[in-house]
Write a protein that holds these residues in place. Structure first.
Motif, PDB file in Angstrom:
ATOM      1  N   ALA A 257       0.841  -1.208   0.000  1.00 53.51           N
ATOM      2  CA  ALA A 257       0.000   0.000   0.000  1.00 53.51           C
ATOM      3  C   ALA A 257       0.869   1.249   0.000  1.00 53.51           C
ATOM      4  CB  ALA A 257      -0.939  -0.009   1.200  1.00 53.51           C
ATOM      5  N   TRP A 258       1.938   1.258   0.786  1.00 48.81           N
ATOM      6  CA  TRP A 258       2.839   2.410   0.799  1.00 48.81           C
ATOM      7  C   TRP A 258       3.628   2.515  -0.500  1.00 48.81           C
ATOM      8  CZ3 TRP A 258       2.163   6.500   3.462  1.00 48.81           C
ATOM      9  CH2 TRP A 258       1.591   6.455   4.731  1.00 48.81           C
ATOM     10  N   VAL A 259       4.000   1.397  -1.075  1.00 48.42           N
ATOM     11  CA  VAL A 259       4.688   1.428  -2.376  1.00 48.42           C
ATOM     12  C   VAL A 259       3.733   1.951  -3.446  1.00 48.42           C
ATOM     13  CG1 VAL A 259       5.752  -0.001  -4.162  1.00 48.42           C
ATOM     14  CG2 VAL A 259       6.333  -0.378  -1.768  1.00 48.42           C
ATOM     15  N   ALA A 260       2.467   1.520  -3.380  1.00 44.94           N
ATOM     16  CA  ALA A 260       1.464   2.025  -4.329  1.00 44.94           C
ATOM     17  C   ALA A 260       1.264   3.523  -4.157  1.00 44.94           C
ATOM     18  CB  ALA A 260       0.142   1.289  -4.140  1.00 44.94           C
ATOM     19  N   PHE A 261       1.351   4.014  -2.932  1.00 45.45           N
ATOM     20  CA  PHE A 261       1.280   5.455  -2.702  1.00 45.45           C
ATOM     21  C   PHE A 261       2.388   6.170  -3.466  1.00 45.45           C
ATOM     22  CE2 PHE A 261       3.421   8.757  -0.117  1.00 45.45           C
ATOM     23  CZ  PHE A 261       2.531   9.798  -0.334  1.00 45.45           C
ATOM     24  N   ALA A 262       3.606   5.661  -3.338  1.00 47.60           N
ATOM     25  CA  ALA A 262       4.735   6.290  -4.034  1.00 47.60           C
ATOM     26  C   ALA A 262       4.567   6.204  -5.548  1.00 47.60           C
ATOM     27  CB  ALA A 262       6.043   5.628  -3.614  1.00 47.60           C
ATOM     28  N   PHE A 263       4.118   5.055  -6.043  1.00 45.06           N
ATOM     29  CA  PHE A 263       3.927   4.884  -7.483  1.00 45.06           C
ATOM     30  C   PHE A 263       2.854   5.822  -8.020  1.00 45.06           C
ATOM     31  CE2 PHE A 263       5.765   0.722  -9.204  1.00 45.06           C
ATOM     32  CZ  PHE A 263       6.885   0.824  -8.402  1.00 45.06           C
ATOM     33  N   THR A 264       1.729   5.939  -7.316  1.00 47.56           N
ATOM     34  CA  THR A 264       0.668   6.818  -7.809  1.00 47.56           C
ATOM     35  C   THR A 264       1.076   8.282  -7.717  1.00 47.56           C
ATOM     36  OG1 THR A 264      -0.417   6.691  -5.644  1.00 47.56           O
ATOM     37  CG2 THR A 264      -1.247   5.220  -7.368  1.00 47.56           C
ATOM     38  N   LEU A 265       1.862   8.634  -6.703  1.00 40.36           N
ATOM     39  CA  LEU A 265       2.360  10.009  -6.603  1.00 40.36           C
ATOM     40  C   LEU A 265       3.277  10.331  -7.779  1.00 40.36           C
ATOM     41  CD1 LEU A 265       2.597  12.660  -5.001  1.00 40.36           C
ATOM     42  CD2 LEU A 265       4.551  11.636  -3.820  1.00 40.36           C
ATOM     43  N   VAL A 266       4.223   9.458  -8.059  1.00 39.45           N
ATOM     44  CA  VAL A 266       5.137   9.673  -9.183  1.00 39.45           C
ATOM     45  C   VAL A 266       4.367   9.690 -10.501  1.00 39.45           C
ATOM     46  CG1 VAL A 266       7.036   8.626 -10.481  1.00 39.45           C
ATOM     47  CG2 VAL A 266       7.162   8.776  -8.002  1.00 39.45           C
ATOM     48  N   SER A 267       3.417   8.783 -10.636  1.00 33.88           N
ATOM     49  CA  SER A 267       2.618   8.726 -11.852  1.00 33.88           C
ATOM     50  C   SER A 267       1.799  10.008 -12.036  1.00 33.88           C
ATOM     51  CB  SER A 267       1.694   7.510 -11.792  1.00 33.88           C
ATOM     52  OG  SER A 267       0.906   7.417 -12.927  1.00 33.88           O
ATOM     53  N   GLY A 268       1.193  10.498 -10.967  1.00 33.46           N
ATOM     54  CA  GLY A 268       0.424  11.735 -11.053  1.00 33.46           C
ATOM     55  C   GLY A 268       1.277  12.927 -11.440  1.00 33.46           C
ATOM     56  N   ILE A 269       2.482  12.988 -10.891  1.00 32.85           N
ATOM     57  CA  ILE A 269       3.399  14.077 -11.248  1.00 32.85           C
ATOM     58  C   ILE A 269       3.870  13.932 -12.693  1.00 32.85           C
ATOM     59  CG2 ILE A 269       5.660  15.072 -10.728  1.00 32.85           C
ATOM     60  CD1 ILE A 269       5.064  14.422  -7.769  1.00 32.85           C
TER      61      ILE A 269
END
Length: 169
Positions: free
Chosen positions: A148-160
């Motif tokens: 879940a925390w890794v997905a947080f980082a991935f979605t943040l990077v993807s959104g940026i």
């Protein structure tokens, strides 16, 4: 440009896959004789109990469940909107709508994981898990919680990435 587009699509799909696994899998909190997620608790791999309103922190778990489901749904919607914008946007435009939805997905998974982390700490102090017979000090965070925390980082990077990305030839 085609390689960059393929990388972005693979990155987004892997973000969605991480969210699906983190939401569905039963390894948010694990111990020697039990494992638990945001949906159920299993003792000795055979005695599984669904978490319902008889548990003390059920409303907190409902908030976590809703946030994880919402983040997964928003990530999938962002991917569909990205594909639609890929063919509809004129050259030079940015994928702002996709970025906003992906960042909302990022926010939802962060809220869910943060609430779970906070409630875990409170339950540690009480030395109580959802099951009265189990001591929470015997357990540790499982791989689905970490995902879940890794997905947080991935979605943040993807959104940026979507916010920066412009449609080119």
């Amino acid at each position: 440009m085609l390689v960059l587009l393929a990388f972005i699509i693979i990155f987004h799909i892997s973000s969605a896959a991480l969210l699906f696994v983190a939401t569905i899998d039963s390894a948010w909190w694990v111990g020697d004789q039990f494992y638990a997620d945001i949906w159920r608790i299993c003792i000795n791999d055979s005695n599984c109990t669904e978490i319902n309103d008889t548990y003390s922190d059920y409303t907190t778990l409902q908030a976590i469940q809703a946030s994880m489901i919402l983040s997964t749904v928003l990530c999938c919607i962002a991917f569909l909107i990205f594909l639609m914008q890929l063919f509809r946007l004129k050259q030079g435009d940015r994928f702002v709508l996709t970025s906003v939805i992906q960042l909302m997905s990022c926010l939802c998974v962060m809220i869910a994981a943060s609430i779970y982390t906070d409630r875990r700490q409170d339950l540690h102090e009480k030395n109580f898990f959802f099951y009265p017979e189990q001591s929470s000090s015997e357990g540790r965070y499982g791989y689905a919680f970490i995902l879940a925390w890794v997905a947080f980082a991935f979605t943040l990077v993807s959104g940026i990435m979507y916010l920066i990305l412009r449609k080119r030839k």
